[in-house]
Scaffold this motif. Structure first.
Motif, PDB file in Angstrom:
ATOM      1  N   GLY A  25      29.222   9.992  -0.689  1.00  0.00           N
ATOM      2  CA  GLY A  25      30.111  10.384  -0.886  1.00  0.00           C
ATOM      3  C   GLY A  25      31.044  10.654  -1.994  1.00  0.00           C
ATOM      4  O   GLY A  25      31.556  11.191  -2.398  1.00  0.00           O
ATOM      5  N   PHE A  26      29.367  10.834  -2.708  1.00  0.00           N
ATOM      6  CA  PHE A  26      29.755  10.836  -3.970  1.00  0.00           C
ATOM      7  C   PHE A  26      28.820  12.160  -5.055  1.00  0.00           C
ATOM      8  O   PHE A  26      27.618  11.527  -5.290  1.00  0.00           O
ATOM      9  N   LEU A  27      28.820  13.377  -4.430  1.00  0.00           N
ATOM     10  CA  LEU A  27      27.672  14.315  -4.267  1.00  0.00           C
ATOM     11  C   LEU A  27      27.601  14.586  -5.670  1.00  0.00           C
ATOM     12  O   LEU A  27      25.645  14.697  -5.731  1.00  0.00           O
ATOM     13  N   LEU A  28      27.967  14.519  -6.511  1.00  0.00           N
ATOM     14  CA  LEU A  28      26.923  15.003  -7.649  1.00  0.00           C
ATOM     15  C   LEU A  28      26.827  13.615  -8.891  1.00  0.00           C
ATOM     16  O   LEU A  28      26.651  13.735 -10.233  1.00  0.00           O
ATOM     17  N   VAL A  29      26.970  12.817  -8.095  1.00  0.00           N
ATOM     18  CA  VAL A  29      26.610  11.497  -8.962  1.00  0.00           C
ATOM     19  C   VAL A  29      25.030  10.786  -8.715  1.00  0.00           C
ATOM     20  O   VAL A  29      25.131  10.614  -7.331  1.00  0.00           O
ATOM     21  N   SER A  30      24.662  10.539  -9.793  1.00  0.00           N
ATOM     22  CA  SER A  30      23.135   9.848  -9.453  1.00  0.00           C
ATOM     23  C   SER A  30      22.805   9.558 -10.635  1.00  0.00           C
ATOM     24  O   SER A  30      23.390   8.706 -11.356  1.00  0.00           O
ATOM     25  N   HIS A  31      21.577   8.173  -9.947  1.00  0.00           N
ATOM     26  CA  HIS A  31      21.112   7.078 -11.026  1.00  0.00           C
ATOM     27  C   HIS A  31      19.585   7.083 -11.062  1.00  0.00           C
ATOM     28  O   HIS A  31      19.530   7.450  -9.871  1.00  0.00           O
ATOM     29  N   ILE A  32      19.429   7.593 -12.000  1.00  0.00           N
ATOM     30  CA  ILE A  32      17.667   7.370 -11.898  1.00  0.00           C
ATOM     31  C   ILE A  32      16.896   5.919 -12.744  1.00  0.00           C
ATOM     32  O   ILE A  32      17.740   5.460 -13.632  1.00  0.00           O
ATOM     33  N   ALA A  33      16.404   5.635 -12.194  1.00  0.00           N
ATOM     34  CA  ALA A  33      15.414   4.221 -12.975  1.00  0.00           C
ATOM     35  C   ALA A  33      14.212   4.409 -12.301  1.00  0.00           C
ATOM     36  O   ALA A  33      13.743   4.683 -11.574  1.00  0.00           O
ATOM     37  N   PRO A  34      13.337   2.966 -12.933  1.00  0.00           N
ATOM     38  CA  PRO A  34      11.583   3.189 -12.195  1.00  0.00           C
ATOM     39  C   PRO A  34      11.759   2.608 -10.767  1.00  0.00           C
ATOM     40  O   PRO A  34      10.474   2.470 -10.610  1.00  0.00           O
ATOM     41  N   THR A  35      12.376   1.457 -10.184  1.00  0.00           N
ATOM     42  CA  THR A  35      12.096   0.724  -9.538  1.00  0.00           C
ATOM     43  C   THR A  35      12.966   1.385  -8.315  1.00  0.00           C
ATOM     44  O   THR A  35      14.126   1.524  -8.735  1.00  0.00           O
ATOM     45  N   GLU A  36      12.609   1.467  -6.946  1.00  0.00           N
ATOM     46  CA  GLU A  36      13.489   1.414  -6.244  1.00  0.00           C
ATOM     47  C   GLU A  36      14.642   0.199  -6.482  1.00  0.00           C
ATOM     48  O   GLU A  36      15.880   0.920  -6.368  1.00  0.00           O
ATOM     49  N   ALA A  37      14.310  -0.761  -6.243  1.00  0.00           N
ATOM     50  CA  ALA A  37      15.250  -1.879  -6.302  1.00  0.00           C
ATOM     51  C   ALA A  37      16.550  -1.911  -7.772  1.00  0.00           C
ATOM     52  O   ALA A  37      18.148  -1.554  -7.533  1.00  0.00           O
ATOM     53  N   GLU A  38      16.425  -1.130  -8.829  1.00  0.00           N
ATOM     54  CA  GLU A  38      16.867  -1.237  -9.419  1.00  0.00           C
ATOM     55  C   GLU A  38      17.807   0.459  -8.969  1.00  0.00           C
ATOM     56  O   GLU A  38      18.497   0.078 -10.536  1.00  0.00           O
ATOM     57  N   CYS A  39      16.896   1.178  -8.893  1.00  0.00           N
ATOM     58  CA  CYS A  39      18.012   2.468  -8.824  1.00  0.00           C
ATOM     59  C   CYS A  39      19.145   2.351  -7.912  1.00  0.00           C
ATOM     60  O   CYS A  39      19.684   2.857  -8.104  1.00  0.00           O
TER      61      CYS A  39
END
Length: 83
Positions: A25-39
């Motif tokens: 629902g939020f096309l311009l929002v992302s989050h980057i992280a070292p693990t899938e769970a943290e992401c």
């Protein structure tokens, strides 16, 4: 919030050497992280913060998109091309 209409996805990015999380629902929002769970935790928390801000300002929430509509073109726009 955890609105069941919103779906979250984490995908590996070789370019970033990390997981990138997005929400349908939020096309311009992302989050980057070292693990899938943290992401996944990170993108959910980020969307929760945005939703709280929108609701606090009396603004409407964006409608969730189906994953069919949320294709690679949107991911490229949201997080940069990973090719």
């Amino acid at each position: 919030m955890n609105d069941p209409r919103y779906l979250y996805r984490a995908s590996w990015s070789d370019e970033d050497d990390a997981w990138i999380g997005v929400c349908n629902g939020f096309l311009l929002v992302s989050h980057i992280a070292p693990t899938e769970a943290e992401c996944l935790r990170g993108i959910r928390a980020l969307v929760d913060d945005i939703v709280a801000d929108l609701q606090g300002n009396g603004e409407a929430l964006p409608p969730p998109l189906s994953w069919d509509a949320f294709d690679a073109r949107h991911l490229d726009t949201a997080v940069g091309s990973t090719s």
